[in-house]
Design a protein around this motif. Structure first.
Motif, PDB file in Angstrom:
ATOM      1  N   ALA A  38       0.878  -0.966  -0.180  1.00 16.95           N
ATOM      2  CA  ALA A  38      -0.108  -0.025  -0.008  1.00 16.95           C
ATOM      3  C   ALA A  38       0.798   1.170   0.109  1.00 16.95           C
ATOM      4  CB  ALA A  38      -0.909   0.017   1.250  1.00 16.95           C
ATOM      5  N   VAL A  39       1.871   1.313   0.580  1.00 15.01           N
ATOM      6  CA  VAL A  39       2.682   2.352   0.887  1.00 15.01           C
ATOM      7  C   VAL A  39       3.512   2.671  -0.565  1.00 15.01           C
ATOM      8  CG1 VAL A  39       4.763   3.205   1.949  1.00 15.01           C
ATOM      9  CG2 VAL A  39       3.237   2.323   3.306  1.00 15.01           C
ATOM     10  N   THR A  40       4.014   1.627  -1.137  1.00 10.68           N
ATOM     11  CA  THR A  40       4.685   1.686  -2.415  1.00 10.68           C
ATOM     12  C   THR A  40       3.818   2.383  -3.549  1.00 10.68           C
ATOM     13  OG1 THR A  40       4.407  -0.472  -2.693  1.00 10.68           O
ATOM     14  CG2 THR A  40       6.590   0.161  -2.114  1.00 10.68           C
ATOM     15  N   ASP A  41       2.446   1.555  -3.238  1.00 16.39           N
ATOM     16  CA  ASP A  41       1.412   2.217  -4.334  1.00 16.39           C
ATOM     17  C   ASP A  41       1.344   3.816  -4.073  1.00 16.39           C
ATOM     18  OD1 ASP A  41       0.953  -0.348  -5.241  1.00 16.39           O
ATOM     19  OD2 ASP A  41      -0.681  -0.609  -3.953  1.00 16.39           O
ATOM     20  N   ALA A  42       1.284   4.353  -2.753  1.00 17.27           N
ATOM     21  CA  ALA A  42       0.951   5.680  -2.549  1.00 17.27           C
ATOM     22  C   ALA A  42       2.107   6.534  -2.949  1.00 17.27           C
ATOM     23  CB  ALA A  42       0.607   5.697  -1.129  1.00 17.27           C
ATOM     24  N   TYR A 187       7.707 -10.778   0.492  1.00 18.89           N
ATOM     25  CA  TYR A 187       8.597  -9.661   0.194  1.00 18.89           C
ATOM     26  C   TYR A 187       9.076  -9.816  -1.368  1.00 18.89           C
ATOM     27  CZ  TYR A 187       9.095  -7.076   4.164  1.00 18.89           C
ATOM     28  OH  TYR A 187       8.903  -6.255   5.490  1.00 18.89           O
ATOM     29  N   PHE A 188       8.805 -11.014  -1.864  1.00 20.67           N
ATOM     30  CA  PHE A 188       9.074 -11.169  -3.163  1.00 20.67           C
ATOM     31  C   PHE A 188       7.881 -10.531  -3.908  1.00 20.67           C
ATOM     32  CE2 PHE A 188       8.155 -13.693  -7.352  1.00 20.67           C
ATOM     33  CZ  PHE A 188       9.425 -13.293  -7.912  1.00 20.67           C
ATOM     34  N   GLY A 189       6.564 -10.710  -3.302  1.00 21.54           N
ATOM     35  CA  GLY A 189       5.343 -10.094  -3.753  1.00 21.54           C
ATOM     36  C   GLY A 189       5.366  -8.576  -3.969  1.00 21.54           C
ATOM     37  N   VAL A 190       5.916  -8.074  -2.843  1.00 16.47           N
ATOM     38  CA  VAL A 190       6.072  -6.648  -2.926  1.00 16.47           C
ATOM     39  C   VAL A 190       6.959  -6.006  -4.000  1.00 16.47           C
ATOM     40  CG1 VAL A 190       7.300  -4.756  -1.561  1.00 16.47           C
ATOM     41  CG2 VAL A 190       5.956  -6.514  -0.365  1.00 16.47           C
ATOM     42  N   PHE A 191       8.189  -6.942  -4.179  1.00 15.84           N
ATOM     43  CA  PHE A 191       9.161  -6.351  -5.322  1.00 15.84           C
ATOM     44  C   PHE A 191       8.375  -6.576  -6.750  1.00 15.84           C
ATOM     45  CE2 PHE A 191      12.130  -8.065  -8.737  1.00 15.84           C
ATOM     46  CZ  PHE A 191      12.977  -7.068  -8.767  1.00 15.84           C
ATOM     47  N   VAL A 194       5.933  -3.478  -7.085  1.00 14.05           N
ATOM     48  CA  VAL A 194       6.650  -2.077  -7.272  1.00 14.05           C
ATOM     49  C   VAL A 194       6.926  -2.171  -8.777  1.00 14.05           C
ATOM     50  CG1 VAL A 194       8.883  -0.925  -7.184  1.00 14.05           C
ATOM     51  CG2 VAL A 194       7.816  -1.986  -5.003  1.00 14.05           C
ATOM     52  N   ILE A 195       7.562  -3.410  -9.478  1.00 16.97           N
ATOM     53  CA  ILE A 195       7.538  -3.415 -10.790  1.00 16.97           C
ATOM     54  C   ILE A 195       6.336  -3.175 -11.705  1.00 16.97           C
ATOM     55  CG2 ILE A 195       8.592  -4.732 -12.551  1.00 16.97           C
ATOM     56  CD1 ILE A 195      10.545  -4.046 -10.785  1.00 16.97           C
ATOM     57  N   THR A 219      -1.480  -4.735  -7.422  1.00 16.62           N
ATOM     58  CA  THR A 219      -2.040  -5.136  -6.249  1.00 16.62           C
ATOM     59  C   THR A 219      -2.447  -6.369  -6.591  1.00 16.62           C
ATOM     60  OG1 THR A 219      -2.409  -3.237  -5.262  1.00 16.62           O
ATOM     61  CG2 THR A 219      -3.280  -5.093  -4.337  1.00 16.62           C
ATOM     62  N   THR A 220      -3.485  -6.678  -7.605  1.00 16.68           N
ATOM     63  CA  THR A 220      -4.111  -7.958  -7.782  1.00 16.68           C
ATOM     64  C   THR A 220      -3.556  -8.900  -8.447  1.00 16.68           C
ATOM     65  OG1 THR A 220      -6.301  -6.723  -8.402  1.00 16.68           O
ATOM     66  CG2 THR A 220      -6.156  -9.070  -9.403  1.00 16.68           C
ATOM     67  N   GLY A 221      -2.493  -8.513  -9.381  1.00 16.29           N
ATOM     68  CA  GLY A 221      -1.468  -9.438  -9.871  1.00 16.29           C
ATOM     69  C   GLY A 221      -0.418 -10.185  -8.889  1.00 16.29           C
TER      70      GLY A 221
END
Length: 472
Positions: A38-42, A187-191, A194-195, A219-221
């Motif tokens: 959520a933070v990286t999205d923001a 964290y792999f999902g976070v990375f 971001v991409i 987010t969905t993917g």
């Protein structure tokens, strides 16, 4: 009370502190990964499309309530698995996981349908039909706001089933004391998130920028990939699909009832917080952005507390499975003490680095309707440093209570604190008193303070003041 050498209370034994840290640190980092998305999205929106942040924030009203409901209902997987682990029978836990898995699939399908088909009507009602006459109604077409938020919400709803399944897998792996594995996957999902954000929001690699809709697709993917990886880990590394003995009488009912109270609390807390975004949007899009970014940082802090709360819940549940009331009391008190220490540390960081954090979230020259976002966010972060301590207390105390199957009292406190105290306070201070984003955060403080104090007092009364009585 039993004491150590040097007069230290029994619940601060080095072995207990080490066990809490061993569990809470990886769990906190795992939970933080969810907030980091959520933070990286923001942050990406703040750099490339800051005016569309309100669309994402408001979309989490139906999504947040649905996810909170699911997270609560499925929590029984973690609690009952922890109990079996506590008595050395974790190999029998497959039936608990499978029961939770089927529940997650059907619940995810149902919630996805509800969110998808109700989004347009819900946001038209909130932003067109009942919105008070404030600045936002003059500066932007309310129908545009409603439809933009609804479109983002529908995209997010596609990930509902995956979120529910990954939640069950994560709960199960953590209860079997494999939190680092869950952290690695998250964290792999976070990375990956971001991409995808950079591609669909920033327009990198030749993609067409999509603003808030691009964030929703990211987010969905990423959630889909997380679900696949966690499910593979459960299949390969746990007894999830191995034959289990027949379940004891009422085990299924217990699994659902432990989580039902948590679900109600989550709906109250998540629904309450997400409704504050609506109130902030009624004030202005600028107020929503300033307040929303500050809440994102508060949510990031909450993940540290959630690690402590979840670890405390596991330790209390293990002691509850052994029916050791002394260990239950000590585990709960250690969790509360750790929360306070963490709160002081995080508060210092927020006060010292408030300007740096605000500059990280948005461009220094970002302005919406004449409001300088960075300076407004920095000012709110000072107040967040106080709010977040009580947010942590309410989480740790309520988790410790539910691990003892004390379900309904914490839920009632959450409902009262967030719906009857926080929301009216936010509306009054933010809109009626005209204090804008600052008033919104003051209202949040009133609600969270109420929840934190009451939950902590209830935990102490239930588990410390009546040591001879079995928790009910």
């Amino acid at each position: 009370m039993r004491t150590h050498r040097l007069g230290w209370p029994a619940w601060v034994r080095p072995a207990d502190i080490a066990d809490l840290l061993r569990l809470s640190v990886p769990i906190a980092f795992t939970r933080m990964s969810q907030m980091l998305m959520a933070v990286t999205d923001a942050v990406v929106l703040g750099q490339y499309a800051p005016g569309e942040l309100p669309y994402i924030l408001n979309s989490w009203l139906p999504m947040g309530v649905s996810l909170g409901l699911g997270l609560g209902i499925l929590l029984g997987v973690q609690v009952l698995t922890s109990e079996l682990l506590g008595i050395g029978r974790e190999k029998e836990s497959g039936r608990i996981f499978r029961r939770g898995l089927w529940t997650s699939v059907w619940l995810g399908i149902l919630l996805m349908a509800v969110v998808y088909f109700s989004a347009s009507a819900l946001f038209t009602w909130l932003f067109v039909d009942i919105a008070p006459p404030t600045e936002v109604a003059v500066s932007v077409d309310p129908h545009t706001v409603a439809e933009s938020v609804a479109g983002v919400t529908r995209i997010l709803s596609y990930g509902m089933v995956g979120f529910m399944i990954s939640t069950v897998c994560g709960y199960y792996l953590e209860a079997l004391r494999r939190p680092l594995l869950v952290s690695a996957v998250m964290y792999f999902g976070v990375f990956l998130n971001v991409i995808i954000d950079l591609a669909l929001v920033g327009g990198f690699w030749g993609f067409e920028p999509m603003g808030a809709a691009g964030v929703a697709w990211a987010t969905t993917g990423s959630r889909l990939l997380i679900t696949i990886l966690l499910l593979v880990a459960v299949i390969l590394l746990t007894p999830a699909f191995r034959k289990s003995p027949a379940s004891p009488e009422n085990e299924a009912k217990r699994q659902l009832s432990v989580g039902t109270g948590t679900a109600i609390s989550n709906v109250a807390e998540w629904g309450g917080f997400n409704l504050t975004y609506v109130i902030a949007t009624w004030i202005s899009l600028a107020a929503n952005s300033v307040y929303g970014y500050a809440i994102q940082i508060m949510g990031l802090c909450f993940m540290f507390y959630l690690g402590i709360a979840t670890a405390t819940s596991v330790r209390v549940a293990e002691a509850y499975g052994r029916r050791n009331l002394t260990e239950m009391r000590d585990a709960g008190r250690l969790g509360v003490a750790a929360t306070l220490v963490m709160g002081v540390a995080l508060g210092v960081v927020l006060i010292v680095f408030n300007n740096s954090l605000a500059g990280f979230l948005v461009k220094d020259d970002a302005v919406i309707n004449g409001v300088h976002l960075a300076s407004g966010i920095a000012a709110l972060l000072v107040m967040v440093s106080f709010v977040t301590v009580f947010d942590g207390l309410q989480a740790t105390a309520s988790f410790a209570l539910r691990a003892q199957e004390i379900v309904w009292s914490p839920s009632l406190i959450h409902i009262g604190s967030f719906f009857l105290v926080m929301l009216p306070s936010c509306y009054w201070l933010g809109i009626v008193e005209g204090r804008g984003a600052q008033g919104m955060m003051e209202g949040v403080f009133v609600g969270v303070f109420t929840a934190g104090i009451l939950q902590t007092l209830l935990l102490e009364w239930k588990t410390a003041r009546q040591p001879s009585r079995r928790a009910v």
